[in-house]
Design a protein around this motif. Sequence first.
Motif, PDB file in Angstrom:
ATOM      1  N   ARG A  55       0.851  -1.161  -0.087  1.00  0.00           N
ATOM      2  CA  ARG A  55      -0.033  -0.160   0.033  1.00  0.00           C
ATOM      3  C   ARG A  55       1.003   1.170   0.080  1.00  0.00           C
ATOM      4  N   LYS A  72      -7.478   3.416  -5.557  1.00  0.00           N
ATOM      5  CA  LYS A  72      -7.578   4.743  -5.187  1.00  0.00           C
ATOM      6  C   LYS A  72      -6.992   5.001  -3.699  1.00  0.00           C
ATOM      7  N   ASP A  73      -7.154   3.901  -2.739  1.00  0.00           N
ATOM      8  CA  ASP A  73      -6.713   3.959  -1.221  1.00  0.00           C
ATOM      9  C   ASP A  73      -5.444   3.586  -1.148  1.00  0.00           C
TER      10      ASP A  73
END
Length: 168
Positions: A55, A72-73
């Motif tokens: 991430r 998008k995260d």
Amino acid sequence: MSKTQCFKIKRGTVYDKAAKEHFELLPKWKNVFSRLSDLLEEEITKMAFSPHILRLDPSEFTKEENKKLFRKDGVLKSNTNKAKNLFKDYQKIIEEEGLSKFEELRHINFIYGVMRMRHQHLESFRTSENDIYYKADFDLEKKTNGLVIPISEIEYEEKYLEELKKKA
């Protein structure tokens, strides 16, 4: 708020060992940033410290091809070969850097009961020896089943000042 109580981590416990391992492994993440930056050909400065999930902060991407690899995260997608290969490369980096068993301190704290409940206050600091000192308005020793030991507020404050002087 009830009376303030102070504690320090009890050395030699499973909690102490897990916390110290976390702090010992933490500097190795710098190499992960560098190696991921090389792989993506972009400067990576923000990421989740997780050996199991890649991430990154998607706002750092300048290349369209990298933007397409992540949701998008910031979590790496798994629906393309390129993303799957990037994750394999990430896993290889994690293994080579010795971070396969890395655990975030907040997860370690949760596992061993070092956390506050609503309307409770808990603050802490880490010493240069990777011991953790706590100040709380509840009995943290009881909550952790003895993984921390009570100390005086004076001892807490003296240790805090000693650590500040070391950083100055």
